[in-house]
Enzyme design. Structure first.
Site, PDB file in Angstrom:
ATOM      1  N   ARG A  27       0.817  -1.218   0.000  1.00 43.93           N
ATOM      2  CA  ARG A  27       0.000   0.000   0.000  1.00 43.93           C
ATOM      3  C   ARG A  27       0.849   1.266   0.000  1.00 43.93           C
ATOM      4  NH1 ARG A  27      -5.259  -1.047   1.935  1.00 43.93           N
ATOM      5  NH2 ARG A  27      -5.473   1.145   2.440  1.00 43.93           N
ATOM      6  N   TRP A  72       3.170   6.086   2.091  1.00 46.06           N
ATOM      7  CA  TRP A  72       3.258   6.611   0.728  1.00 46.06           C
ATOM      8  C   TRP A  72       3.176   8.123   0.907  1.00 46.06           C
ATOM      9  CZ3 TRP A  72       0.230   9.541  -2.657  1.00 46.06           C
ATOM     10  CH2 TRP A  72       0.634   9.495  -3.999  1.00 46.06           C
ATOM     11  N   ASN A  98      -3.351   7.248   8.345  1.00 46.32           N
ATOM     12  CA  ASN A  98      -3.485   7.056   6.897  1.00 46.32           C
ATOM     13  C   ASN A  98      -4.539   8.039   6.416  1.00 46.32           C
ATOM     14  OD1 ASN A  98      -3.804   6.157   4.269  1.00 46.32           O
ATOM     15  ND2 ASN A  98      -5.080   4.415   4.851  1.00 46.32           N
ATOM     16  N   LYS A 472       0.912  -0.193 -18.287  1.00 45.22           N
ATOM     17  CA  LYS A 472       1.806  -1.213 -17.708  1.00 45.22           C
ATOM     18  C   LYS A 472       3.270  -0.853 -17.955  1.00 45.22           C
ATOM     19  CE  LYS A 472      -0.376  -3.043 -15.466  1.00 45.22           C
ATOM     20  NZ  LYS A 472      -1.725  -2.667 -15.466  1.00 45.22           N
ATOM     21  N   GLU A 475       4.212   2.148 -15.765  1.00 47.66           N
ATOM     22  CA  GLU A 475       4.241   1.873 -14.325  1.00 47.66           C
ATOM     23  C   GLU A 475       5.464   1.115 -13.877  1.00 47.66           C
ATOM     24  OE1 GLU A 475       0.396   0.791 -12.031  1.00 47.66           O
ATOM     25  OE2 GLU A 475       0.332  -0.316 -13.906  1.00 47.66           O
ATOM     26  N   LYS A 586      -0.564   0.345  -4.102  1.00 42.66           N
ATOM     27  CA  LYS A 586      -1.609  -0.542  -4.610  1.00 42.66           C
ATOM     28  C   LYS A 586      -3.007   0.012  -4.368  1.00 42.66           C
ATOM     29  CE  LYS A 586      -2.894  -4.544  -6.331  1.00 42.66           C
ATOM     30  NZ  LYS A 586      -2.763  -4.693  -7.790  1.00 42.66           N
TER      31      LYS A 586
HETATM   32  O1  M6R Z   1      -7.977  -0.473  -6.852  1.00 40.46           O
HETATM   33  P1  M6R Z   1      -8.434   0.159  -8.133  1.00 40.46           P
HETATM   34  O2  M6R Z   1      -8.715  -0.842  -9.189  1.00 40.46           O
HETATM   35  O3  M6R Z   1      -9.613   1.068  -7.912  1.00 40.46           O
HETATM   36  O4  M6R Z   1      -7.238   1.050  -8.595  1.00 40.46           O
HETATM   37  C1  M6R Z   1      -7.336   1.881  -9.713  1.00 40.46           C
HETATM   38  C2  M6R Z   1      -5.969   2.261 -10.212  1.00 40.46           C
HETATM   39  O5  M6R Z   1      -5.256   2.919  -9.213  1.00 40.46           O
HETATM   40  C3  M6R Z   1      -5.175   1.027 -10.646  1.00 40.46           C
HETATM   41  O6  M6R Z   1      -5.838   0.334 -11.655  1.00 40.46           O
HETATM   42  C4  M6R Z   1      -3.788   1.437 -11.138  1.00 40.46           C
HETATM   43  O7  M6R Z   1      -3.886   2.141 -12.323  1.00 40.46           O
HETATM   44  C5  M6R Z   1      -2.930   0.193 -11.253  1.00 40.46           C
HETATM   45  N1  M6R Z   1      -1.663   0.430 -10.657  1.00 40.46           N
HETATM   46  C6  M6R Z   1      -2.772  -0.276 -12.646  1.00 40.46           C
HETATM   47  O8  M6R Z   1      -1.853  -1.284 -12.793  1.00 40.46           O
END
Ligand code: M6R
Length: 591
Positions: A27, A72, A98, A472, A475, A586
């Protein structure tokens, strides 16, 4: 974004918090810290870096209560000082947080301007305010008073040096769960931080406040009315988050996709009929527009959902980026239905929209991989992705699971006879085949890994997959990658193509095969290094990757695996921290 944990009870509380932090580290991983009791005082250890760095600073000891944090960074750079826990001026109160306190500067000036502030965080003001008010109030009163002044989001655990038999907590907008066992009580931002020391959990409501001892929990709302406790059994197990022999969670999760598809067939079908609540199906059928709300990969999966619902069910749909929708006022139809996609179920941007929907009385459905999440708690309906816990920050199996569940749901809403079950079985087999060709993906990854820019192109569904592919590569491989509908290049972006810029075309749809190839040629003529990912029925001899054929509307499930693996290997060859890429987390629990 951050993760917080706490434990009080018969086990070694320090160990419990450290194990909880390890499970929550995905997280946020800029810094980590713990506080625990020792000889009637509170010890604090914190450090920039990972939980493993924190471990190196700690000495073995037994504690009966402790709180921990993995950060974070939002306010103040990631360093030892800004790491949590933070303590009050006199050291009596120690806190982990948090969330984000939006009015922290105003609160500092109004109440505690003489106090020495050590960190640059928004958090420190909370603990100083508790100390400030405690001079004239009881501790619970001073915590509640502080809570009433905070604007923003928070889940906090608080220790009081004068009462080392309890942990206080406050919560609004940021997630917080309490775990319970006969031997103690625990806290965590999500279920994975609880699983080792609790067998039941409860999700706390916004604006709740309380205190736990090893044996008891007292829970109140913001005005001090006692709330009832509602615990559920914890079903997640340690092996659910085991990496097994894979080098990274991401690789494991990519490889779990064929199984995920089979699992969804088992979960959602009884013989050939879809098994989804009739009430939910009826309400979707009654709606005059479906609004999909999500972020990142989940938003890209929504484009497939829009396609399925429009094509199969004839219901107009729109995809909204959650963070945009919160602050805009689009035209809402008379009978709207809102579908939220989120693997974590904790995305603050989605939650903000959901709360607005709730106020207006609009029906909401959350499709998520985390049933113990705030979004499930808040929304009227819920469907599970059953993908198994996703640990890598880059979403893979949750993204494809969203597409699968959308197709199944649209099929159920439409009551169509499309043989989606067999089509999905074929997808699962095709995915297995795709996973056998890793050497080819490694080759492409090697060719593109050092590029500063890259492009994915496609049309229709292949464009939606391109969006996900580009995300992807950004990231985890840190390559600046853009996705374009292939026809758009000539309207501007083609100016960015220079010698050896990688351009990857995804071609899985017959109607757009020829035109996308022409668009790719246009980039090759300007020096681009081009690659084609196509399906067997559309393939040319010199295409780089040829995918097995599946039903055309499900082909995005196959091409997704390829782009995930290309990104994975590009990141691997660059020695990047694949499961915990820089600057990311995450669960994005702040707006
Ligand atoms: O938990 P969520 O699916 O709501 O998150 C949305 C985005 O933060 C998430 O899809 C992000 O873009 C990922 N790191 C993609 O790999």
């Amino acid at each position: 974004m951050c993760g917080i944990v706490g434990y009080i009870g018969e086990f070694n509380a320090l160990m419990a918090s450290m194990e909880g932090l390890q499970n929550l580290e995905y997280r946020g991983y800029d810094s980590a810290g713990v506080a625990f009791d020792k000889n009637n005082s509170i010890q604090i250890y914190k450090t920039k870096g990972r939980v493993r760095d924190l471990k190196l600073k700690l000495q073995e000891t037994h504690a009966s209560l402790s709180i921990g944090h993995t950060r974070w960074a939002t306010h103040g750079e990631a360093n030892d000082i800004n790491a949590h826990p933070h303590s009050s001026r006199d050291g009596r109160f120690v806190l982990v947080h948090n969330g984000i306190i939006e009015n922290y500067q105003r609160l500092k000036l109004m109440y505690v301007k003489e106090y020495p502030f050590i960190s640059q965080t928004d958090t420190e003001v909370i603990v100083q305010l508790i100390e400030y008010f405690s001079k004239e109030m009881t501790v619970p009163e001073s915590i509640r008073k502080t809570m009433s002044l905070l604007e923003g989001s928070y889940a906090c655990l608080i220790l009081d040096r004068e009462h080392l038999d309890r942990i206080y907590f406050i919560k609004d907008k940021s997630p917080l769960l309490i775990g319970k066992s006969t031997l103690g009580m625990s806290f965590s931002s999500d279920i994975t931080g609880l699983m080792d020391y609790a067998n039941e959990y409860m999700i706390l409501e916004d604006k709740s406040f309380g205190v736990v001892t090893a044996k008891e929990i007292e829970l109140y709302d913001v005005i001090g009315l006692k709330l009832s406790l509602d615990f559920k059994p914890i079903s997640i197990k340690k092996e659910d988050i085991d990496k097994h022999t894979y080098t990274h969670y991401m690789l494991k999760e990519i490889h779990e996709q064929p199984m995920m598809v089979r699992n969804l067939i088992d979960r959602y079908f009884i013989k050939d009929e879809v098994n989804i609540s009739k009430r939910l199906l009826h309400q979707i059928r009654q709606s005059d527009k479906i609004n999909f709300v999500a972020c990142g990969s989940s938003m890209y999966a929504s484009y497939y959902a829009k396609y399925y619902f429009e094509k199969l069910c004839g219901i107009p749909c729109e995809v909204f980026c959650a963070s945009e929708l919160v602050y805009s006022t689009p035209l809402i139809t008379k009978r709207p239905f809102f579908i939220f996609f989120s693997q974590s179920g904790e995305t603050a941007d989605c939650i903000a929209v959901m709360k607005k929907c709730k106020k207006q009385g609009y029906p909401t459905l959350t499709i998520t991989n985390t049933k113990e999440s705030s979004m499930v708690h808040l929304s009227k309906y819920y469907l599970d992705l059953y993908a198994g816990k996703e640990i890598a920050v880059a979403s893979t199996k949750a993204y494809t699971a969203m597409i699968v569940v959308s197709a199944i749901l649209a099929r159920a809403v439409h009551m169509s006879k499309t043989n989606i079950k067999n089509n999905l079985k074929a997808v699962s087999l095709a995915m297995e085949k795709v996973l056998e060709n890793e050497e080819v993906y490694k080759g492409i990854a090697k060719e593109i890994k050092d590029s500063s820019d890259a492009f994915f192109i496609g049309r229709g569904m292949d464009y939606w997959t391109s969006l996900e592919a580009a995300l992807k590569l950004k990231e985890i491989a840190y390559i600046h990658t853009e996705a374009f509908p292939s026809g758009e290049l000539k309207h501007g972006p083609i100016a960015l193509i220079h010698k050896d810029t990688p351009v990857l075309a995804i071609i899985t749809q017959e109607g757009t095969n020829r035109i996308t190839r022409s668009n790719l040629m246009e980039t090759a003529s300007r020096g681009a290094k081009t690659f084609v990912i196509s399906t067997k029925d559309l393939a040319s001899l010199d295409d780089d990757i040829i995918l097995p054929n599946v039903a055309h509307y499900l082909s995005g499930l196959i091409s997704a695996l390829v782009v995930q693996l290309i990104a994975y290997y590009a990141a691997l060859y660059k020695n990047n921290d694949i499961d915990k890429p820089k600057n990311l987390a995450k669960s994005v629990t702040v707006e």
